[in-house]
Scaffold this active site. Structure first.
Site, PDB file in Angstrom:
ATOM      1  N   GLY A  34      56.208 -11.985  -8.230  1.00 41.60           N
ATOM      2  CA  GLY A  34      56.267 -13.104  -7.281  1.00 41.60           C
ATOM      3  C   GLY A  34      57.025 -14.305  -7.780  1.00 41.60           C
ATOM      4  O   GLY A  34      57.922 -14.804  -7.097  1.00 41.60           O
ATOM      5  N   GLU A  59      52.687 -19.227  -2.103  1.00 40.87           N
ATOM      6  CA  GLU A  59      51.710 -18.177  -2.384  1.00 40.87           C
ATOM      7  C   GLU A  59      50.316 -18.744  -2.164  1.00 40.87           C
ATOM      8  O   GLU A  59      50.166 -19.948  -1.904  1.00 40.87           O
ATOM      9  CB  GLU A  59      51.892 -17.643  -3.816  1.00 40.87           C
ATOM     10  CG  GLU A  59      53.139 -16.779  -3.960  1.00 40.87           C
ATOM     11  CD  GLU A  59      53.314 -16.167  -5.337  1.00 40.87           C
ATOM     12  OE1 GLU A  59      52.582 -16.530  -6.270  1.00 40.87           O
ATOM     13  OE2 GLU A  59      54.212 -15.317  -5.479  1.00 40.87           O
ATOM     14  N   HIS A  80      44.001  -8.502  -8.284  1.00 33.72           N
ATOM     15  CA  HIS A  80      45.064  -8.857  -7.341  1.00 33.72           C
ATOM     16  C   HIS A  80      44.745  -8.179  -6.014  1.00 33.72           C
ATOM     17  O   HIS A  80      44.456  -6.980  -5.993  1.00 33.72           O
ATOM     18  CB  HIS A  80      46.426  -8.398  -7.861  1.00 33.72           C
ATOM     19  CG  HIS A  80      47.572  -9.048  -7.134  1.00 33.72           C
ATOM     20  ND1 HIS A  80      47.881  -8.731  -5.829  1.00 33.72           N
ATOM     21  CD2 HIS A  80      48.439 -10.009  -7.507  1.00 33.72           C
ATOM     22  CE1 HIS A  80      48.910  -9.478  -5.436  1.00 33.72           C
ATOM     23  NE2 HIS A  80      49.271 -10.263  -6.444  1.00 33.72           N
ATOM     24  N   ARG A 114      43.045 -16.012  -4.462  1.00 38.70           N
ATOM     25  CA  ARG A 114      43.017 -14.561  -4.680  1.00 38.70           C
ATOM     26  C   ARG A 114      41.622 -13.944  -4.685  1.00 38.70           C
ATOM     27  O   ARG A 114      41.418 -12.854  -4.179  1.00 38.70           O
ATOM     28  CB  ARG A 114      43.636 -14.251  -6.046  1.00 38.70           C
ATOM     29  CG  ARG A 114      45.070 -14.030  -5.939  1.00 38.70           C
ATOM     30  CD  ARG A 114      45.662 -13.599  -7.225  1.00 38.70           C
ATOM     31  NE  ARG A 114      47.091 -13.765  -7.010  1.00 38.70           N
ATOM     32  CZ  ARG A 114      47.978 -13.736  -7.953  1.00 38.70           C
ATOM     33  NH1 ARG A 114      47.631 -13.545  -9.206  1.00 38.70           N
ATOM     34  NH2 ARG A 114      49.252 -13.886  -7.673  1.00 38.70           N
ATOM     35  N   HIS A 171      44.078  -7.382 -12.552  1.00 39.81           N
ATOM     36  CA  HIS A 171      45.413  -7.963 -12.697  1.00 39.81           C
ATOM     37  C   HIS A 171      45.524  -8.920 -13.882  1.00 39.81           C
ATOM     38  O   HIS A 171      46.519  -8.893 -14.596  1.00 39.81           O
ATOM     39  CB  HIS A 171      45.734  -8.696 -11.396  1.00 39.81           C
ATOM     40  CG  HIS A 171      47.088  -9.299 -11.312  1.00 39.81           C
ATOM     41  ND1 HIS A 171      48.235  -8.558 -11.441  1.00 39.81           N
ATOM     42  CD2 HIS A 171      47.491 -10.585 -11.092  1.00 39.81           C
ATOM     43  CE1 HIS A 171      49.295  -9.355 -11.300  1.00 39.81           C
ATOM     44  NE2 HIS A 171      48.862 -10.592 -11.114  1.00 39.81           N
ATOM     45  N   ARG A 174      42.642 -17.744 -11.444  1.00 40.72           N
ATOM     46  CA  ARG A 174      43.981 -18.305 -11.652  1.00 40.72           C
ATOM     47  C   ARG A 174      44.730 -18.496 -10.337  1.00 40.72           C
ATOM     48  O   ARG A 174      44.715 -17.622  -9.466  1.00 40.72           O
ATOM     49  CB  ARG A 174      44.790 -17.380 -12.571  1.00 40.72           C
ATOM     50  CG  ARG A 174      46.232 -17.823 -12.738  1.00 40.72           C
ATOM     51  CD  ARG A 174      46.938 -17.038 -13.804  1.00 40.72           C
ATOM     52  NE  ARG A 174      47.127 -15.642 -13.490  1.00 40.72           N
ATOM     53  CZ  ARG A 174      48.049 -15.171 -12.648  1.00 40.72           C
ATOM     54  NH1 ARG A 174      48.864 -16.005 -11.996  1.00 40.72           N
ATOM     55  NH2 ARG A 174      48.166 -13.878 -12.450  1.00 40.72           N
TER      56      ARG A 174
END
Ligand code: SIN
Length: 538
Positions: A61, A126, A243, A289, A350, A385
């Site tokens: 990304g 994002e 993820h 996320r 992830h 994160r």
């Protein structure tokens, strides 16, 4: 009980190599640290595999930074703190967002070609970012492009000796100070010692703890496990980021489908074709996320299927091919034309928010031992994160580690007068060694996106039953990696069981809300009894 070392050795019999600085790991953090250290001394840079095998290579990304006119460091700071769910270290985040843009300019000067639109750097959005601030390169090959430029620099730097195929097994320490490492040279098939007053661990994460992961095979948590064996404090290990969107196909590894796909308009649909994220969060597909991953988990559970769908069919084919060339080609290879068909996706392990505890210079509780990148826990990512903050973390804190580490050159002498021996047990019965699949199975079943006490207790008991295998010299790299994974699994179960609340990526069905009393970190250190505060809080 976790032993101090993994193998039999006698340092009197081993070859020694000396340098001013020793850096382990060749992702963005290790490369940036090495380049900066090389201005002040001789650097030995070690990689356990071929150079390209690291998480950086697979980062699609982008890299977040304050570049846009309408953006501010305060906004990036705020977004990072909110995603981190109360556990970020504000000072570290402040450094990240302020120094981030300067470091990005240096990357551009080094030759990284970030994608442009109308002669300006093109920025995408994002999850949980309040504005467009993600730089990308090669469409969806940001990590690869950055790594390529950094490796070119490292290769032409005469002060850096780069060695691949060197597996670092354990740290050598005296009186809580590091003076080198014990390593295995896979090509020469020999053990040897690298000596240095400064050892930097930039060894990445541990996605290989799980069946479904975006991480390559090398992500086995080696740095965290070996630092723990040497007495380093580790923290926040219960926070494992899943993820939300990875390709879910029978017999195919969980290939990452970048969050940027949702940033550019991709939407998530359940088995009925409904756009379900709107009922979970006001930011829908661009929620943090942890929230998107849990929503997908819930939809999969309700439909009793192992996937939901990512729908990009509203996007123009030419745009898809230019913006997401790797994703487009990979899905096509597996028979999915994403411009026409929904992509079956599921969450996968992830990123580790936790790691080796360090201060804002990457210093640890072992003198001379520095950490940066995913191996480290400086407190930037808290409990979850923010998307595209990981490459930035390696870039910013790799440089900071180097700035601090050079000041160690003038401090004291390197310990060269040592004689160390260790006798691990010889393995007689290979059957006592569990398979890597067994560890992955335990972690995936009992320490996944949703957790609860009974399962965590069962998982911990099973892992404790396997700890004895750390006492055997398994005499090969696959064996050492397995032992490191077992160590990480043990520590993660402990943290997850102890934290009786839900926060960020750590969700407990039996304690479903975040508790103010739990706005603290769990720190684990070897040889301190659990009951007698093997954990402490900061
Ligand atoms: C992605 O492209 O979604 C991964 C980038 C990240 O982990 O921040």
């Amino acid at each position: 009980m976790i032993p101090r070392y993994l193998v039999n050795f006698n340092t009197d019999k081993l070859k020694r190599e000396k340098s001013d600085f020793l850096v382990i790991g060749t992702g963005i953090a290790g490369l940036v640290t090495s380049l900066n250290l090389a201005k002040s001394g001789r650097v030995t840079l070690l990689s356990k595999e071929r150079l390209a095998e690291c998480n950086t290579e697979y980062a699609q990304g982008g890299i977040a930074a304050v570049i846009a006119q309408e953006d501010t460091p305060q906004a990036h700071y705020q977004d990072t703190l909110e995603a981190g769910a109360g556990l970020c270290n504000p000072k570290a985040v402040d450094i990240l967002v302020i120094e981030g843009s300067k470091r990005i300019k240096e990357l551009i000067d080094l030759g990284v070609n970030f994608d442009q639109k109308d002669e300006k750097i093109s920025l995408t959005k994002e999850g949980a970012h309040s504005c467009r601030r993600i730089l990308h390169a090669g469409g969806d090959a940001t990590g690869r492009e950055i790594r390529k430029s950094l490796v070119e620099q490292v290769s032409s730097e005469t002060n850096i000796t780069l060695k691949d195929g060197i597996f670092v097994i354990d740290l050598l320490t005296k009186d809580k100070e590091v003076f080198g490492v014990l390593a295995y040279d896979r090509k020469q098939e020999e053990y040897l010692i690298y000596l240095s007053k400064v050892v930097v661990l930039a060894t990445g994460g541990a996605g290989q703890l799980y069946h479904a992961t975006t991480n390559p095979q090398v992500a086995t948590g080696d740095g965290i496990a070996l630092a723990y064996r040497a007495g380093a404090k580790v923290t926040d290990l219960e926070f494992v980021q899943f993820h939300p969107t990875t390709l879910e196909l029978e017999g195919v590894d969980n290939f990452l489908i970048s969050e940027a796909v949702r940033g550019e308009g991709g939407v998530l649909r359940n088995q009925s074709g409904d756009r379900f994220m709107v009922k979970y969060h006001s930011l829908a597909e661009l929620a943090p996320r942890d929230i998107v991953a849990r929503a997908i988990y819930q939809e999969m559970k309700e439909s009793r299927r192992n996937h939901v769908y990512l729908d990009v069919t509203a996007l123009d084919l030419t745009f898809i091919k230019r913006r997401f060339p790797t994703i487009y080609k990979t899905c096509l290879k597996h028979g999915i034309d994403i411009s026409q068909n929904y992509i079956p996706i599921a969450p996968a392990a992830h990123y580790l928010m936790g790691g080796i505890l360090s201060n804002i210079h990457g210093e640890t509780n072992i003198k001379g031992l520095f950490v940066c990148g995913e191996t480290a826990c400086i407190g930037i990512h808290g409990a979850n994160r923010l998307a595209s903050n990981s490459l930035l973390d390696g870039l910013v804190f790799g440089k900071r580690v180097a700035d601090k580490a050079v000041t160690y050159l003038d401090q004291g002498d390197l310990n060269t007068e040592f004689s160390l021996k260790y006798d691990a047990q010889r393995l007689k019965d290979a059957e006592i060694i569990p398979s890597k699949e067994k560890i992955k199975g335990l972690m995936s079943a009992k320490l996944g996106i949703v957790r609860e006490k009974a399962e965590l207790e069962e998982g911990l008991a099973e892992i404790e039953g396997l700890l004895d295998c750390l006492n055997y010299d398994l005499a090969d790299v696959k064996g050492f990696e397995l032992q490191n994974l077992i160590t990480l699994a043990y520590l993660t179960f402990k943290g997850a069981l102890y934290r009786e609340e839900s926060r960020g990526a750590h969700y407990r069905k039996d304690f479903p809300v975040a508790e103010t009393a739990w706005e603290k970190h769990i720190i684990l250190q070897k040889d301190r009894e659990w009951e007698e505060l093997a954990i402490e809080f900061e």
